[in-house]
Design a protein around this motif. Structure first.
Motif, mmCIF file in Angstrom:
data_model
loop_
_atom_site.group_PDB
_atom_site.id
_atom_site.type_symbol
_atom_site.label_atom_id
_atom_site.label_comp_id
_atom_site.label_asym_id
_atom_site.label_seq_id
_atom_site.Cartn_x
_atom_site.Cartn_y
_atom_site.Cartn_z
ATOM 1 N N PRO A 5 0.831 -1.206 0.000
ATOM 2 C CA PRO A 5 0.000 0.000 0.000
ATOM 3 C C PRO A 5 0.865 1.256 0.000
ATOM 4 C CG PRO A 5 0.086 -0.934 2.196
ATOM 5 C CD PRO A 5 0.843 -1.890 1.301
ATOM 6 N N TYR A 6 0.380 2.294 -0.656
ATOM 7 C CA TYR A 6 1.105 3.557 -0.716
ATOM 8 C C TYR A 6 0.318 4.676 -0.043
ATOM 9 C CZ TYR A 6 4.655 1.766 -3.873
ATOM 10 O OH TYR A 6 5.690 1.057 -4.413
ATOM 11 N N SER A 7 -0.370 4.353 1.029
ATOM 12 C CA SER A 7 -1.119 5.380 1.751
ATOM 13 C C SER A 7 -0.146 6.223 2.566
ATOM 14 C CB SER A 7 -2.155 4.722 2.670
ATOM 15 O OG SER A 7 -1.510 3.862 3.588
ATOM 16 N N LEU A 8 -0.190 7.527 2.347
ATOM 17 C CA LEU A 8 0.708 8.437 3.044
ATOM 18 C C LEU A 8 0.125 8.824 4.394
ATOM 19 C CD1 LEU A 8 1.674 10.777 0.068
ATOM 20 C CD2 LEU A 8 2.969 8.837 0.974
ATOM 21 N N ASN A 9 1.007 9.151 5.316
ATOM 22 C CA ASN A 9 0.582 9.611 6.632
ATOM 23 C C ASN A 9 -0.010 11.013 6.490
ATOM 24 O OD1 ASN A 9 0.497 10.674 9.293
ATOM 25 N ND2 ASN A 9 2.065 9.219 9.939
ATOM 26 N N PRO A 10 -1.283 11.199 6.796
ATOM 27 C CA PRO A 10 -1.901 12.516 6.568
ATOM 28 C C PRO A 10 -1.363 13.604 7.486
ATOM 29 C CG PRO A 10 -3.416 11.065 7.727
ATOM 30 C CD PRO A 10 -2.250 10.220 7.343
ATOM 31 N N THR A 123 20.144 10.854 6.649
ATOM 32 C CA THR A 123 19.607 9.704 7.379
ATOM 33 C C THR A 123 18.687 8.873 6.492
ATOM 34 O OG1 THR A 123 19.732 10.937 9.456
ATOM 35 C CG2 THR A 123 18.315 8.995 9.416
ATOM 36 N N VAL A 124 17.821 9.548 5.745
ATOM 37 C CA VAL A 124 16.909 8.824 4.855
ATOM 38 C C VAL A 124 17.688 8.076 3.776
ATOM 39 C CG1 VAL A 124 15.068 9.111 3.149
ATOM 40 C CG2 VAL A 124 14.978 10.367 5.302
ATOM 41 N N LEU A 125 18.711 8.720 3.207
ATOM 42 C CA LEU A 125 19.497 8.056 2.174
ATOM 43 C C LEU A 125 20.329 6.906 2.747
ATOM 44 C CD1 LEU A 125 20.722 11.169 0.159
ATOM 45 C CD2 LEU A 125 19.041 9.473 -0.574
ATOM 46 N N GLY A 126 20.880 7.113 3.932
ATOM 47 C CA GLY A 126 21.708 6.066 4.518
ATOM 48 C C GLY A 126 20.921 4.850 4.968
ATOM 49 N N LYS A 127 19.692 5.050 5.426
ATOM 50 C CA LYS A 127 18.852 3.955 5.907
ATOM 51 C C LYS A 127 17.664 3.717 4.983
ATOM 52 C CE LYS A 127 19.923 4.504 10.819
ATOM 53 N NZ LYS A 127 20.417 3.123 10.999
ATOM 54 N N ALA A 128 17.861 3.945 3.705
ATOM 55 C CA ALA A 128 16.741 3.854 2.760
ATOM 56 C C ALA A 128 16.114 2.463 2.746
ATOM 57 C CB ALA A 128 17.215 4.230 1.360
ATOM 58 N N ALA A 129 16.925 1.437 2.832
ATOM 59 C CA ALA A 129 16.386 0.077 2.739
ATOM 60 C C ALA A 129 15.594 -0.327 3.975
ATOM 61 C CB ALA A 129 17.522 -0.916 2.505
ATOM 62 N N SER A 130 15.889 0.280 5.123
ATOM 63 C CA SER A 130 15.221 -0.118 6.370
ATOM 64 C C SER A 130 14.523 1.050 7.056
ATOM 65 C CB SER A 130 16.241 -0.732 7.332
ATOM 66 O OG SER A 130 17.272 0.192 7.630
ATOM 67 N N PHE A 131 14.297 2.132 6.338
ATOM 68 C CA PHE A 131 13.700 3.307 6.962
ATOM 69 C C PHE A 131 12.185 3.170 7.008
ATOM 70 C CE2 PHE A 131 11.957 7.563 7.154
ATOM 71 C CZ PHE A 131 12.774 8.188 8.078
ATOM 72 N N GLY A 132 11.608 3.523 8.157
ATOM 73 C CA GLY A 132 10.159 3.591 8.281
ATOM 74 C C GLY A 132 9.491 2.241 8.445
ATOM 75 N N GLN A 133 8.188 2.265 8.329
ATOM 76 C CA GLN A 133 7.395 1.049 8.462
ATOM 77 C C GLN A 133 7.290 0.338 7.113
ATOM 78 O OE1 GLN A 133 3.612 2.428 9.832
ATOM 79 N NE2 GLN A 133 3.198 3.658 8.006
ATOM 80 N N THR A 134 6.879 -0.911 7.146
ATOM 81 C CA THR A 134 6.761 -1.758 5.945
ATOM 82 C C THR A 134 8.026 -1.665 5.090
ATOM 83 O OG1 THR A 134 5.666 0.002 4.677
ATOM 84 C CG2 THR A 134 4.248 -1.517 5.900
ATOM 85 N N THR A 135 9.150 -2.047 5.705
ATOM 86 C CA THR A 135 10.431 -1.941 4.999
ATOM 87 C C THR A 135 10.502 -2.855 3.779
ATOM 88 O OG1 THR A 135 11.358 -3.577 6.531
ATOM 89 C CG2 THR A 135 11.649 -1.256 7.087
ATOM 90 N N ASP A 136 9.677 -3.899 3.755
ATOM 91 C CA ASP A 136 9.682 -4.776 2.581
ATOM 92 C C ASP A 136 9.166 -4.060 1.338
ATOM 93 O OD1 ASP A 136 10.617 -6.789 4.191
ATOM 94 O OD2 ASP A 136 8.631 -7.640 4.594
ATOM 95 N N CYS A 137 8.434 -2.983 1.550
ATOM 96 C CA CYS A 137 7.873 -2.239 0.419
ATOM 97 C C CYS A 137 8.756 -1.084 -0.031
ATOM 98 C CB CYS A 137 6.490 -1.704 0.788
ATOM 99 S SG CYS A 137 5.267 -2.989 1.153
ATOM 100 N N ALA A 151 13.054 4.741 -6.273
ATOM 101 C CA ALA A 151 13.718 5.593 -5.285
ATOM 102 C C ALA A 151 14.838 4.865 -4.559
ATOM 103 C CB ALA A 151 12.694 6.093 -4.270
ATOM 104 N N LEU A 152 14.757 3.548 -4.479
ATOM 105 C CA LEU A 152 15.756 2.805 -3.720
ATOM 106 C C LEU A 152 16.998 2.495 -4.543
ATOM 107 C CD1 LEU A 152 16.130 1.621 -0.887
ATOM 108 C CD2 LEU A 152 15.243 -0.549 -1.752
ATOM 109 N N LYS A 153 16.882 2.453 -5.846
ATOM 110 C CA LYS A 153 18.026 2.089 -6.689
ATOM 111 C C LYS A 153 18.647 3.343 -7.311
ATOM 112 C CE LYS A 153 16.042 -2.473 -7.628
ATOM 113 N NZ LYS A 153 15.525 -3.401 -8.665
ATOM 114 N N SER A 154 18.180 3.710 -8.469
ATOM 115 C CA SER A 154 18.748 4.890 -9.138
ATOM 116 C C SER A 154 18.438 6.177 -8.380
ATOM 117 C CB SER A 154 18.213 4.982 -10.570
ATOM 118 O OG SER A 154 16.795 4.999 -10.570
#
Length: 241
Positions: A5-10, A123-137, A151-154
């Motif tokens: 899901p791509y629901s943003l935090n309002p 911080t966001v760039l350094g922890k991009a793969a594990s940042f926030g909730q639902t890291t698998d997404c 956003a995670l690759k290129s």
């Protein structure tokens, strides 16, 4: 296709927050370009800088806590908003410097705000793969610059390049600005010291003083048709009338 899901935090990247950021940034840009009052521009700048710093700190707290409340996609939206507002603040500071040179507090606030925003970006760039909730997404997160891409690759590589260049440029500009002020103060202090030294030297020069009874030999030239005779006449100064 992705099932994430791509629901943003309002509360952090909803439509209301984004619209308020857009309007605030646009109004500040117009005010800086049209207004000639330093108080008006500085008041709007303080408000926007406080909002930017609060947004960056909130994003860090909600994204790095044990149970994150925002996703990596939310962090990307925050980066978009902060980058736009940050560039507007830098451009508005140039207008403030044009109106007055006494903007030390304003520039210090801008430096603090910039450090907070850059810390969030790194911080966001350094922890991009594990940042926030639902890291698998996170691998399905999308960034958009003219066209959507991963956003995670290129996007991560491009982000490192842009953020590093922005940080280096801002550091050089800030250091040059402060060095210019320091050198200006040094030149002004030297200009104040030089007249004092020259006046002190003049005051130390001995002034010849003649007493009333002092004898002096004054040369008198006597010229004849054939020869010139120089006679020294002894003169005496007396105080008696």
């Amino acid at each position: 296709m992705s099932s994430c899901p791509y629901s943003l935090n309002p509360d952090i990247s909803g439509i209301g927050v984004r619209v308020s950021f857009y309007l605030q940034t646009i109004f500040l840009g117009c005010l800086s370009a049209r207004s000639g009052s330093l108080d008006e521009i500085s008041g709007a700048l303080y408000t926007l800088m406080a909002t930017n710093a609060a947004m960056a700190v909130t994003g860090l707290i909600l994204g790095l806590k044990r149970t994150p409340e925002i996703s990596f996609q939310d962090a990307l939206v925050i980066l978009y908003l902060l980058s736009m507002a940050w560039m507007t603040v830098i451009a508005s500071l140039a207008s403030c410097n044009r109106l007055s040179e006494d903007t030390k507090v304003l520039q210090l606030s801008s430096v603090i705000q910039s450090c907070v925003i850059l810390a969030f970006a790194f911080t966001v760039l350094g922890k991009a793969a594990s940042f926030g909730q639902t890291t698998d997404c996170n691998q399905y997160a999308v960034a958009v610059i003219f066209r959507p891409f991963s956003a995670l690759k290129s996007g991560r590589i491009l982000g490192w390049i842009l953020v590093s260049l922005a940080s280096a440029t801002y550091a050089v500009m800030t250091a040059r600005d402060y060095m210019t002020r320091v050198l200006k103060k040094i030149r002004e202090s030297r200009k104040r010291v030089e007249p004092e030294e020259s006046s002190a030297v003049l005051n130390q020069r001995p002034v010849p003083v003649f007493t009333p009874s002092e004898k002096r030999e004054a040369p008198i030239n006597m010229t004849s048709p054939r020869r010139q005779v120089r006679v020294f006449v002894s003169t005496t100064y007396s105080t008696n009338p």
